[in-house]
Design an enzyme around this catalytic site. Structure first.
Site, PDB file in Angstrom:
ATOM      1  N   GLY A  36     -14.926  -6.443  -4.692  1.00  0.00           N
ATOM      2  CA  GLY A  36     -14.510  -7.768  -5.417  1.00  0.00           C
ATOM      3  C   GLY A  36     -15.604  -8.615  -5.959  1.00  0.00           C
ATOM      4  N   TYR A 145      -9.042   8.175  -0.080  1.00  0.00           N
ATOM      5  CA  TYR A 145      -8.176   6.903  -0.529  1.00  0.00           C
ATOM      6  C   TYR A 145      -6.809   7.438  -0.055  1.00  0.00           C
ATOM      7  CZ  TYR A 145      -6.034   3.274  -3.210  1.00  0.00           C
ATOM      8  OH  TYR A 145      -5.142   2.024  -3.534  1.00  0.00           O
TER       9      TYR A 145
HETATM   10  P1  NAD Z   1     -10.121  -4.678  -5.476  1.00  0.00           P
HETATM   11  O1  NAD Z   1     -11.150  -3.624  -5.384  1.00  0.00           O
HETATM   12  O2  NAD Z   1     -10.347  -5.576  -6.635  1.00  0.00           O
HETATM   13  O3  NAD Z   1      -9.883  -5.628  -4.149  1.00  0.00           O
HETATM   14  C1  NAD Z   1     -10.115  -5.067  -3.015  1.00  0.00           C
HETATM   15  C2  NAD Z   1     -10.984  -6.064  -2.189  1.00  0.00           C
HETATM   16  O4  NAD Z   1     -10.985  -5.619  -0.666  1.00  0.00           O
HETATM   17  C3  NAD Z   1     -12.244  -6.455  -2.627  1.00  0.00           C
HETATM   18  O5  NAD Z   1     -12.492  -7.652  -2.965  1.00  0.00           O
HETATM   19  C4  NAD Z   1     -13.350  -5.848  -1.661  1.00  0.00           C
HETATM   20  O6  NAD Z   1     -14.552  -6.500  -1.601  1.00  0.00           O
HETATM   21  C5  NAD Z   1     -12.400  -5.806  -0.462  1.00  0.00           C
HETATM   22  N1  NAD Z   1     -12.855  -4.975   0.552  1.00  0.00           N
HETATM   23  C6  NAD Z   1     -12.877  -3.602   0.428  1.00  0.00           C
HETATM   24  N2  NAD Z   1     -13.391  -3.152   1.736  1.00  0.00           N
HETATM   25  C7  NAD Z   1     -13.717  -4.293   2.651  1.00  0.00           C
HETATM   26  C8  NAD Z   1     -13.920  -4.451   3.834  1.00  0.00           C
HETATM   27  N3  NAD Z   1     -14.377  -3.483   4.842  1.00  0.00           N
HETATM   28  N4  NAD Z   1     -13.876  -5.700   4.450  1.00  0.00           N
HETATM   29  C9  NAD Z   1     -13.719  -6.804   3.733  1.00  0.00           C
HETATM   30  N5  NAD Z   1     -13.334  -6.682   2.398  1.00  0.00           N
HETATM   31  C10 NAD Z   1     -13.171  -5.574   1.955  1.00  0.00           C
HETATM   32  O7  NAD Z   1      -8.599  -3.940  -5.656  1.00  0.00           O
HETATM   33  P2  NAD Z   1      -7.147  -4.320  -6.024  1.00  0.00           P
HETATM   34  O8  NAD Z   1      -6.782  -3.694  -6.945  1.00  0.00           O
HETATM   35  O9  NAD Z   1      -7.073  -5.787  -5.652  1.00  0.00           O
HETATM   36  O10 NAD Z   1      -6.466  -3.681  -4.456  1.00  0.00           O
HETATM   37  C11 NAD Z   1      -6.188  -4.365  -3.754  1.00  0.00           C
HETATM   38  C12 NAD Z   1      -5.269  -3.894  -2.738  1.00  0.00           C
HETATM   39  O11 NAD Z   1      -4.357  -3.311  -3.379  1.00  0.00           O
HETATM   40  C13 NAD Z   1      -6.029  -2.480  -2.251  1.00  0.00           C
HETATM   41  O12 NAD Z   1      -5.639  -2.181  -0.621  1.00  0.00           O
HETATM   42  C14 NAD Z   1      -5.266  -1.365  -2.883  1.00  0.00           C
HETATM   43  O13 NAD Z   1      -5.284  -0.062  -2.492  1.00  0.00           O
HETATM   44  C15 NAD Z   1      -3.813  -1.609  -2.990  1.00  0.00           C
HETATM   45  N6  NAD Z   1      -3.398  -1.083  -4.233  1.00  0.00           N
HETATM   46  C16 NAD Z   1      -3.746  -1.619  -5.534  1.00  0.00           C
HETATM   47  C17 NAD Z   1      -3.186  -0.932  -6.853  1.00  0.00           C
HETATM   48  C18 NAD Z   1      -3.429  -1.650  -8.163  1.00  0.00           C
HETATM   49  O14 NAD Z   1      -3.033  -1.081  -9.063  1.00  0.00           O
HETATM   50  N7  NAD Z   1      -4.311  -2.694  -8.179  1.00  0.00           N
HETATM   51  C19 NAD Z   1      -2.310   0.102  -6.671  1.00  0.00           C
HETATM   52  C20 NAD Z   1      -1.968   0.504  -5.281  1.00  0.00           C
HETATM   53  C21 NAD Z   1      -2.656  -0.098  -4.209  1.00  0.00           C
END
Ligand code: NAD
Ligand code: UDP
Length: 311
Positions: A36, A145
Site C-alpha cells: 500500500g 494467493y
Molecule cells: P493493494 O495491494 O493495493 O492493497 C492491499 C493492502 O493490504 C496494502 O495496503 C498492503 O500494504 C496491505 N497489507 C498486505 N499485507 C498486510 C499485512 N500483513 N498487514 C497489514 N496490511 C497488509 O491491493 P487491492 O487491489 O487494494 O486489494 C485489496 C483486497 O482486495 C485484497 O485482499 C485483494 O485480494 C482483494 N481483491 C482485489 C482485487 C482487485 O482487482 N483489486 C480483485 C480480487 C480481490
C-alpha cells in the site's frame, strides 16, 4: 458504526475507508504498507472519524474500544506482488484472516472477507457462479494467493458455523481505478502507464485471455450492500465487460490516442494465468439488488486522468 478496515492504505481499502466515512461511520484503518501507500489515506489523516494503526495483521491484532464490523482487505493482490511476496501472501490470508476473525468474535462484530475470482483458478466453467469449486494448481506460482484466499474462505465459514459469527464473503473480480500503484504490475496500470508514455502496450502470451473489468466505486457499493445484508455465502462482484487482452490494449490506445500499438511478450505470461474470467452475478443482483453502473470507457477515462496527475 465503528469499523476496522485491514489493508486500508491499499487501492480498494482506501476507497472503502472513504465510503464508510462519507456514510457517517468511524473507521480504524490498519496497514503495514507492504504493497500500500500512505498517500492513499493522506487526505483522511486528521479526520476525527479516521484513526490509523500501522500493524502487520499476521501478528495478534489489538484495537481498543468497540468495533461493529471488521472488513479484512489486507493482502497483496497483484500477481507481481504476490510472486515477490509468496510467504507474506500465504500468511496474511491464513494467520491474518484468523486474527481478524478472532478480533471480530471478541468484539461481537460482523466480519467481511475480501476474497477473489482467483479462487476459481483457471476456470473450467464460464461464466463463474459461486457454486463452482474452481480449478487451482496448489503448487503453481499463483497458488500462494489462490490457496491463501481459499483457506481464508474456509476459516471464515468455520467461524460462522462453529461460533455463529455473522460473516460475509465477497469474491472480487478485476477492479480498477484511481490509487492503483503505477508499478504494481497489473494490466490496468501497466497499459495506462505505457500509453501515457507513448510506448507500445505489453500484451502477455497471445493476448486471447480475457478479464472482466469493474470500476472501483461499483465494487465498493457491492461491498457496502453485502455487509448490511444477512447473507453469509460468497457473492461475486464484477461486470460482464469481458475483453481479451488484445481488445483491452486497443481500447486503452484508443482512449489515450497512443499510436505506439502493442507488442507481444509471450514469455511474461505467468504459469496458470486464467484463460477466461467473467462472473455470474445473478446472486448479487437478486440478494443485494446490485449491478455495476460505471461504463468501462468512462471508468478508464477517470483512471487515466488520475495516472496523468501522478506520473
Ligand atoms: P493493494 O495491494 O493495493 O492493497 C492491499 C493492502 O493490504 C496494502 O495496503 C498492503 O500494504 C496491505 N497489507 C498486505 N499485507 C498486510 C499485512 N500483513 N498487514 C497489514 N496490511 C497488509 O491491493 P487491492 O487491489 O487494494 O486489494 C485489496 C483486497 O482486495 C485484497 O485482499 C485483494 O485480494 C482483494 N481483491 C482485489 C482485487 C482487485 O482487482 N483489486 C480483485 C480480487 C480481490
Ligand atoms: N497482462 C498483460 N500485460 C501486462 C500485464 C498483464 O497482457 O502488462 C495480462 C496478464 O497476463 C493477465 C491479464 O493481463 O492475463 C490480467 O492480469 P493482471 O495482472 O491485471 O491480474 P489477474 O487478473 O491475472 O490477477
Amino acid at each position: 458504526m465503528r469499523v476496522l478496515i485491514t489493508g486500508a492504505a491499499g487501492f480498494v481499502g482506501s476507497h472503502l475507508s472513504d465510503r464508510f466515512i462519507a456514510e457517517g461511520h468511524s473507521v480504524v484503518g490498519m496497514d503495514n504498507f507492504i504493497t500500500g501507500n500512505p498517500r492513499n489515506i493522506a487526505h483522511l489523516i486528521g479526520n476525527p472519524n479516521f484513526r490509523f494503526i500501522r500493524h502487520d495483521v499476521t501478528n495478534y491484532i489489538y484495537v481498543a474500544g468497540k468495533i461493529d464490523a471488521v472488513l479484512h482487505f489486507a493482502s497483496p493482490a497483484s500477481p507481481i506482488d504476490y510472486l515477490k511476496l509468496p510467504i507474506q501472501t500465504l500468511k496474511v490470508g491464513s494467520l491474518g484472516t484468523h486474527n481478524a476473525l478472532g478480533l471480530a468474535l471478541a468484539k461481537d462484530a460482523r466480519f467481511l472477507l475480501a476474497s477473489t475470482s482467483e479462487i476459481y483458478g483457471d476456470p473450467l466453467q464460464h461464466p463463474q457462479s459461486e457454486d463452482y469449486a474452481g480449478n487451482v494448481n496448489t503448487i503453481g506460482p499463483r497458488g500462494v494467493y489462490d490457496e491463501a484466499k481459499r483457506f481464508a474462505e474456509s476459516i471464515t465459514m468455520a467461524y460462522h458455523r462453529a461460533h455463529g459469527l455473522p460473516t460475509r464473503i465477497v469474491r472480487i473480480f478485476n477492479t480498477y481505478g484511481p490509487r492503483m500503484r503505477l508499478d504494481d504490475g497489473r494490466v490496468v496500470p501497466n497499459f495506462i502507464g505505457q500509453a501515457i508514455r507513448g510506448e507500445p502496450l505489453t500484451v502477455y502470451g497471445d493476448g486471447t485471455q480475457t478479464r472482466s473489468f469493474q470500476y472501483v466505486s461499483d465494487l465498493i457499493e457491492g461491498v457496502y450492500r453485502l455487509l448490511a445484508s444477512e447473507f453469509s455465502d460468497p457473492v461475486n462482484i464484477g461486470t460482464q465487460d469481458e475483453l481479451s487482452m488484445i481488445a483491452f490494449a486497443e481500447l486503452i490506445n484508443d482512449i489515450t490516442g497512443n499510436k505506439a500499438g502493442i507488442i507481444f511478450k509471450q514469455s511474461d505470461r505467468i504459469l496458470g494465468d486464467p484463460q477466461t474470467r467473467r462472473p455470474d452475478t445473478t446472486r448479487a443482483q437478486t440478494i443485494l439488488g446490485w449491478r455495476p453502473v460505471v461504463p468501462l470507457r468512462e471508468g478508464l477515462e477517470r483512471t487515466i486522468e488520475y495516472f496523468r496527475e501522478v506520473m
